[in-house]
Design an enzyme around this catalytic site. Structure first.
Site, PDB file in Angstrom:
ATOM      1  N   GLU A 110      -2.419  -6.218  -8.591  1.00  0.00           N
ATOM      2  CA  GLU A 110      -2.306  -6.650  -9.991  1.00  0.00           C
ATOM      3  C   GLU A 110      -1.451  -7.902 -10.155  1.00  0.00           C
ATOM      4  OE1 GLU A 110      -0.593  -4.478  -8.460  1.00  0.00           O
ATOM      5  OE2 GLU A 110       1.448  -4.391  -9.226  1.00  0.00           O
ATOM      6  N   CYS A 144       0.366   1.047  -3.747  1.00  0.00           N
ATOM      7  CA  CYS A 144       1.686   1.009  -3.100  1.00  0.00           C
ATOM      8  C   CYS A 144       2.439   2.328  -3.320  1.00  0.00           C
ATOM      9  CB  CYS A 144       2.450  -0.221  -3.569  1.00  0.00           C
ATOM     10  SG  CYS A 144       3.682  -0.723  -2.376  1.00  0.00           S
ATOM     11  N   HIS A 180      -0.144  -4.698  -3.788  1.00  0.00           N
ATOM     12  CA  HIS A 180      -0.159  -4.823  -5.244  1.00  0.00           C
ATOM     13  C   HIS A 180      -1.357  -5.686  -5.657  1.00  0.00           C
ATOM     14  CE1 HIS A 180       3.907  -3.325  -6.564  1.00  0.00           C
ATOM     15  NE2 HIS A 180       4.056  -3.323  -5.260  1.00  0.00           N
TER      16      HIS A 180
HETATM   17  N1  GLN Z   1       8.566   1.265  -0.593  1.00  0.00           N
HETATM   18  C1  GLN Z   1       8.191   1.854  -1.838  1.00  0.00           C
HETATM   19  C2  GLN Z   1       8.179   3.373  -1.764  1.00  0.00           C
HETATM   20  O1  GLN Z   1       8.337   3.917  -0.735  1.00  0.00           O
HETATM   21  C3  GLN Z   1       6.831   1.360  -2.300  1.00  0.00           C
HETATM   22  C4  GLN Z   1       6.904  -0.121  -2.545  1.00  0.00           C
HETATM   23  C5  GLN Z   1       6.014  -0.609  -3.640  1.00  0.00           C
HETATM   24  O2  GLN Z   1       5.439   0.150  -4.420  1.00  0.00           O
HETATM   25  N2  GLN Z   1       5.943  -1.901  -3.751  1.00  0.00           N
HETATM   26  O3  GLN Z   1       7.998   3.998  -2.768  1.00  0.00           O
END
Ligand code: GLN
Length: 196
Positions: A172, A79, A170
């Site tokens: 995890e 992410c 995610h």
């Molecule tokens: N939207 C977040 C970003 O741009 C990432 C979201 C996440 O890690 N769950 O950093």
């Protein structure tokens, strides 16, 4: 013993450590750049990439992270971590660590679905993996050496380029540790290669 670090500046650190431990390796929360020398691989967790970047700069981590990549140690960005790894970011002129040959768009699954779960087929990992997406990015373009591991609604959400693994979601947050186990195998292989 394989030791894998989780960058512990911000985000979902504890959950990644728990997942690594479930895979039978030692998990290390990395709070100082010197601690990177003690681990064989590194997870960049989800969280908020702009906040994480600010802390990377504040604690002088950037060169150490680039060196970690340069010596061939595996890195797994989830992410926000995927955003940190990408060489190109849609709408931004500069990347963060900028080591994986992908272009990533932030927050790309729309406001009305800020958070959702989907069962994904992930190549070499699982036919059905419970993926939790939270304001997730996706991979818009991938270089020729990037292997696409999973797509959701025609968007690339997991990919690997040699020592680099990245996913939009995610992995995890559930008890399914198979993607973490896939990364652990990457780390074991890289470590074995450097020992011979
Ligand atoms: N939207 C977040 C970003 O741009 C990432 C979201 C996440 O890690 N769950 O950093």
């Amino acid at each position: 013993m394989i030791r894998i670090g989780v960058l512990a500046l911000q985000g979902a650190v504890r959950e990644h450590m728990r997942s690594l431990e479930a895979c039978g390796v030692e998990a290390v929360a990395i709070k100082r750049k010197e601690e990177l020398n003690e681990v064989d691989g590194l997870i960049l967790p989800g969280g908020e990439s702009t906040a994480m970047r600010r802390l990377i700069d504040k604690y002088d981590f950037m060169d150490a992270l680039k060196d970690f990549a340069r010596v061939g140690k595996p890195m797994f960005g989830t992410c926000a971590g995927l955003i940190l790894l990408a060489k190109e970011l849609e709408g931004y002129s500069e990347p963060h660590i900028g080591v994986m040959d992908i272009k990533v768009e932030r927050n790309s699954f729309g406001r009305q679905v800020d958070s959702f779960e989907a069962d994904l087929a992930i190549k070499d990992v699982a036919d059905s993996f419970p993926a939790v997406f939270i304001r997730a990015p996706h991979i818009v373009e991938a270089g020729e050496n990037v292997e696409i591991l999973s797509k959701h609604n025609d968007r690339i959400v997991a990919a690997r380029e040699g020592q680099f693994l990245g996913c939009s979601f995610h992995p995890e947050l559930t008890d399914n540790h198979r993607l973490t186990a896939y990364f652990v195998d990457m780390v074991k292989e890289a470590k074995a290669k450097h020992l011979v």
